[in-house]
Design an enzyme around this catalytic site. Structure first.
Site, PDB file in Angstrom:
ATOM      1  N   CYS A  48      -6.296  12.699  13.457  1.00 17.18           N
ATOM      2  CA  CYS A  48      -7.553  12.823  13.200  1.00 17.18           C
ATOM      3  C   CYS A  48      -8.253  12.778  15.173  1.00 17.18           C
ATOM      4  CB  CYS A  48      -7.747  11.138  12.718  1.00 17.18           C
ATOM      5  SG  CYS A  48      -7.549  10.108  14.033  1.00 17.18           S
ATOM      6  N   LYS A  74     -11.649  -2.616   4.517  1.00 17.40           N
ATOM      7  CA  LYS A  74     -11.072  -1.514   3.927  1.00 17.40           C
ATOM      8  C   LYS A  74      -9.642  -1.647   4.293  1.00 17.40           C
ATOM      9  CE  LYS A  74     -11.508   1.742   7.210  1.00 17.40           C
ATOM     10  NZ  LYS A  74      -9.901   2.411   7.808  1.00 17.40           N
ATOM     11  N   ASN A  75      -9.268  -2.095   5.722  1.00 17.89           N
ATOM     12  CA  ASN A  75      -7.804  -1.295   6.370  1.00 17.89           C
ATOM     13  C   ASN A  75      -6.575  -2.808   5.451  1.00 17.89           C
ATOM     14  OD1 ASN A  75      -8.919  -0.410   7.975  1.00 17.89           O
ATOM     15  ND2 ASN A  75      -8.156  -0.873   9.725  1.00 17.89           N
ATOM     16  N   LEU A 106      -4.484   1.893  22.888  1.00 17.07           N
ATOM     17  CA  LEU A 106      -3.852   2.523  21.805  1.00 17.07           C
ATOM     18  C   LEU A 106      -3.722   3.318  21.470  1.00 17.07           C
ATOM     19  CD1 LEU A 106      -3.298  -1.048  21.225  1.00 17.07           C
ATOM     20  CD2 LEU A 106      -3.211   0.156  18.667  1.00 17.07           C
ATOM     21  N   ARG A 147      -1.865  10.871  15.918  1.00 21.10           N
ATOM     22  CA  ARG A 147      -2.190   9.437  14.700  1.00 21.10           C
ATOM     23  C   ARG A 147       0.381   9.844  14.260  1.00 21.10           C
ATOM     24  NH1 ARG A 147      -6.440   7.388  13.155  1.00 21.10           N
ATOM     25  NH2 ARG A 147      -5.584   5.946  12.284  1.00 21.10           N
ATOM     26  N   ASP A 165     -10.441  -1.405  17.138  1.00 22.52           N
ATOM     27  CA  ASP A 165     -11.600  -1.022  16.534  1.00 22.52           C
ATOM     28  C   ASP A 165     -12.129  -1.168  16.929  1.00 22.52           C
ATOM     29  OD1 ASP A 165      -9.655  -1.015  13.302  1.00 22.52           O
ATOM     30  OD2 ASP A 165      -9.589   0.926  15.296  1.00 22.52           O
ATOM     31  N   ARG A 187     -17.372   6.371   5.658  1.00 15.37           N
ATOM     32  CA  ARG A 187     -16.326   5.825   5.219  1.00 15.37           C
ATOM     33  C   ARG A 187     -15.480   4.392   5.480  1.00 15.37           C
ATOM     34  NH1 ARG A 187     -11.685   9.915   8.415  1.00 15.37           N
ATOM     35  NH2 ARG A 187     -10.654   8.217   6.419  1.00 15.37           N
ATOM     36  N   ASP A 202       6.280   8.998  12.731  1.00 12.34           N
ATOM     37  CA  ASP A 202       7.463   9.138  13.023  1.00 12.34           C
ATOM     38  C   ASP A 202       8.669   7.801  12.686  1.00 12.34           C
ATOM     39  OD1 ASP A 202       5.814   8.257  15.358  1.00 12.34           O
ATOM     40  OD2 ASP A 202       8.142   8.265  16.097  1.00 12.34           O
ATOM     41  N   LEU A 203       7.489   6.661  12.614  1.00 14.81           N
ATOM     42  CA  LEU A 203       8.371   5.227  12.844  1.00 14.81           C
ATOM     43  C   LEU A 203       8.429   4.917  11.406  1.00 14.81           C
ATOM     44  CD1 LEU A 203       6.237   3.380  15.188  1.00 14.81           C
ATOM     45  CD2 LEU A 203       8.532   4.695  15.583  1.00 14.81           C
TER      46      LEU A 203
HETATM   47  C1  EPZ Z   1      -4.677   0.957  11.929  1.00 13.12           C
HETATM   48  O1  EPZ Z   1      -4.178   3.104  12.136  1.00 13.12           O
HETATM   49  C2  EPZ Z   1      -5.716   1.008  11.051  1.00 13.12           C
HETATM   50  N1  EPZ Z   1      -5.890   1.821   9.686  1.00 13.12           N
HETATM   51  C3  EPZ Z   1      -6.385   1.579  12.484  1.00 13.12           C
HETATM   52  O2  EPZ Z   1      -7.969   1.756  11.978  1.00 13.12           O
HETATM   53  C4  EPZ Z   1      -6.171   0.864  13.185  1.00 13.12           C
HETATM   54  O3  EPZ Z   1      -7.105   1.536  14.902  1.00 13.12           O
HETATM   55  C5  EPZ Z   1      -4.979   0.884  13.647  1.00 13.12           C
HETATM   56  O4  EPZ Z   1      -4.345   0.595  13.277  1.00 13.12           O
HETATM   57  C6  EPZ Z   1      -4.182  -0.312  15.294  1.00 13.12           C
HETATM   58  O5  EPZ Z   1      -4.996  -1.453  15.107  1.00 13.12           O
HETATM   59  C7  EPZ Z   1      -5.930   1.437   9.200  1.00 13.12           C
HETATM   60  O6  EPZ Z   1      -5.040   0.074   8.898  1.00 13.12           O
HETATM   61  C8  EPZ Z   1      -6.019   2.361   7.313  1.00 13.12           C
HETATM   62  P1  EPZ Z   1      -0.641   1.826  14.224  1.00 13.12           P
HETATM   63  P2  EPZ Z   1      -2.652   3.209  11.857  1.00 13.12           P
HETATM   64  O7  EPZ Z   1       0.299   2.859  13.417  1.00 13.12           O
HETATM   65  O8  EPZ Z   1      -1.817   1.897  10.937  1.00 13.12           O
HETATM   66  C9  EPZ Z   1       1.042   4.279  17.357  1.00 13.12           C
HETATM   67  C10 EPZ Z   1     -10.503   1.881  11.467  1.00 13.12           C
HETATM   68  O9  EPZ Z   1     -10.961   2.408  12.572  1.00 13.12           O
HETATM   69  N2  EPZ Z   1       1.932   5.367  16.399  1.00 13.12           N
HETATM   70  O10 EPZ Z   1      -0.917   0.802  14.115  1.00 13.12           O
HETATM   71  O11 EPZ Z   1      -2.319   4.571  11.215  1.00 13.12           O
HETATM   72  C11 EPZ Z   1      -0.162   5.308  17.081  1.00 13.12           C
HETATM   73  O12 EPZ Z   1      -0.096   6.515  17.280  1.00 13.12           O
HETATM   74  C12 EPZ Z   1      -9.199   2.605  11.810  1.00 13.12           C
HETATM   75  O13 EPZ Z   1     -10.836   2.044  10.356  1.00 13.12           O
HETATM   76  C13 EPZ Z   1       3.454   5.771  16.276  1.00 13.12           C
HETATM   77  O14 EPZ Z   1       3.421   6.018  17.132  1.00 13.12           O
HETATM   78  O15 EPZ Z   1      -2.543   2.937  13.338  1.00 13.12           O
HETATM   79  C14 EPZ Z   1      -0.575   4.311  18.042  1.00 13.12           C
HETATM   80  O16 EPZ Z   1      -0.645   4.214  19.028  1.00 13.12           O
HETATM   81  C15 EPZ Z   1      -8.902   3.625  12.771  1.00 13.12           C
HETATM   82  N3  EPZ Z   1       4.256   6.662  15.639  1.00 13.12           N
HETATM   83  C16 EPZ Z   1       0.344   2.744  17.912  1.00 13.12           C
HETATM   84  O17 EPZ Z   1       1.091   3.567  17.436  1.00 13.12           O
HETATM   85  C17 EPZ Z   1       4.058   5.787  13.865  1.00 13.12           C
HETATM   86  O18 EPZ Z   1       5.032   6.087  12.892  1.00 13.12           O
HETATM   87  C18 EPZ Z   1      -0.473   1.930  16.496  1.00 13.12           C
HETATM   88  O19 EPZ Z   1      -0.706   2.625  15.653  1.00 13.12           O
HETATM   89  C19 EPZ Z   1       3.009   4.986  13.783  1.00 13.12           C
HETATM   90  C20 EPZ Z   1       1.822   4.556  15.480  1.00 13.12           C
END
Ligand code: EPZ
Length: 420
Positions: free
Chosen positions: A116, A22-23, A329, A121, A307, A399, A124-125
């Protein structure tokens, strides 16, 4: 609303075939916005999140045609650049269209995804990096309004935190930017690697694939001919079914998988006493005489994946001793704990750390899923609970797990999907 009813104290036997990731599928579908040709994608999983993103693309004017088990996506007639709240609210990964839309059209509006169950989530980055590339970003009534009338410019970006979809978004934006973009502190997840590999094979010069420093040479808004490809297997689905074999202490083989994507997960299963046999595309887990407790800290790839945290918590309830799981995370990824406690698990929480005292005899009851991976943890617990468990709100499962009930039925689980 559908729910799953499954009988406990089962042992499994046989094989489970893993579906496409999915990801990986989500950024790869968003990537088609960069294409001038019809893009052929094989091995997409049949899960709700993929349908949601395909619907979003269709709303923008793309055509998405299923032929046998392949998907043909044609974005040559894209005429809309607004990803509306009604779709984005159901799947926050819709944010992945922001980079490609902005890079191709020089403007777009994407609804803020909002948080969520597992956390706030933020994005900002993503936004900060796009601004560094010359975009003007405004937030107006819940929408990201992004413009880059002279196109995006390559630059040096350093992510303050490792972000998976943030890295994917900027790689796609950089592909059509003018000049060179470097991304430092890039995510190294296999799903990001495949996105980079496909773009590279399609003529985008990307260096450092699989490392924390990526260099992308943009085409200055020229669309690209994207090669056909097959989505990599879903490592989290694979890990989830390995935990099903582990928690029932069964011999179970999963096929169509990539063991090299699961190093940290397999190591933890071996630490807990299980023996693992792998080939190029299969993994077999063998029963153990005693399930040992485990210490887990979730971190970015290749460390232990967040995950898989909920699934290992369910498994740890069956270990003889005290397990410790630290979630680093997400700020709220222990939603499964209260439901596991209701089944009889002895778990205590202290901030982001869970202590699991095993072995607990779990009892069947009605439980409610709260997020995708929490729901799979409840399924695992139900496999060893005595009696019949009803798992409600399984739209969370739908999902990200393709035909979970059928795959478990095929290895001997007494599980049915019912409607309430
Ligand atoms: C991806 O989410 C995955 N989703 C998530 O899988 C997974 O848990 C996550 O990466 C971590 O591995 C998809 O790929 C569609 P992040 P993502 O940006 O990209 C913080 C599942 O169960 N952050 O790597 O949204 C954030 O809050 C899902 O399949 C910021 O602060 O995660 C978190 O603490 C759930 N600012 C950390 O970084 C930002 O702009 C990692 O988030 C972006 C992220």
């Amino acid at each position: 609303m559908d729910y799953l009813q499954l009988k406990g104290s089962q042992s499994l036997s046989g094989e489970i075939k893993i579906s496409g990731a999915k990801n990986a599928s989500l950024p790869l579908i968003a990537m088609t916005i960069l294409a001038k040709n019809n893009v052929k994608i094989s091995n997409l999983p049949h899960v709700a999140d993929i349908n949601t993103l395909l619907k979003l693309l269709s709303n923008l004017g793309a055509s998405c045609e299923k032929t046998n088990d392949d998907m043909l996506i044609d974005t040559s007639k894209l005429h809309e650049t607004k990803a509306t709240y009604d779709i984005v609210k159901t799947m926050r990964a819709s944010i992945l269209v922001l980079g490609p839309l902005l890079a191709r059209f020089g403007k777009c509006e994407v609804s803020l995804p909002g948080g969520c169950a597992i956390g706030q989530r933020p994005v900002d980055l993503h936004l900060k990096a796009l601004e560094q590339m010359g975009a003007n970003i405004e937030i107006k009534s819940g929408y990201i309004e992004a413009t880059a009338s002279n196109g995006l410019k390559g630059c040096d970006i350093i992510f303050d935190k490792i972000t998976v979809t943030g890295t994917a978004n900027i790689v796609m934006a950089a592909a059509l930017a003018s000049g060179v973009t470097t991304i430092t502190n890039a995510a190294r997840e296999p799903e990001v690697v495949q996105l980079c590999e496909i773009l590279n094979e399609s003529g985008i010069n990307i260096k450092g694939i699989g490392t924390a420093i990526l260099t992308i040479v943009g085409t200055d808004r020229k669309l690209i001919d994207i090669v056909g490809f097959s989505v990599i297997p879903d490592r989290i689905e694979a890990g989830t079914y390995l935990c099903a074999g582990a928690i029932t202490n069964s011999k179970l083989t999963i096929t169509n998988t990539n063991p090299s994507h699961l190093g940290s997960v397999l190591a933890k299963l071996e630490e807990m006493g299980f023996s693992i046999e792998s080939t190029k595309d299969t993994i077999t887990i063998h029963p153990t005489s005693e399930i040992k407790p485990v210490r887990i800290i979730t971190q970015e790839y290749p460390a232990f994946p967040t995950d898989m945290q909920a699934q290992f918590m369910a498994l740890a309830t069956q270990a003889n001793g005290v397990s410790i799981i630290e979630e680093r995370l997400f700020e709220n990824r222990f939603m499964h704990v209260s439901e596991l406690q209701r089944m009889g698990a002895d778990i205590s929480l202290n901030g982001h750390t869970a202590t699991i005292n095993g072995k607990s005899n779990l009892s069947a009851t009605d439980v409610m899923a709260t997020d995708l991976r929490a729901s799979s943890a409840l399924i695992l617990a139900a496999l060893v609970a005595d009696g019949t468990t009803d798992v409600h709100r399984i739209y969370h499962l739908d999902r990200g797990y393709d035909s979970l009930d059928k795959k478990l039925q095929n290895v001997g689980v007494d599980i049915v999907r019912l409607s309430e």
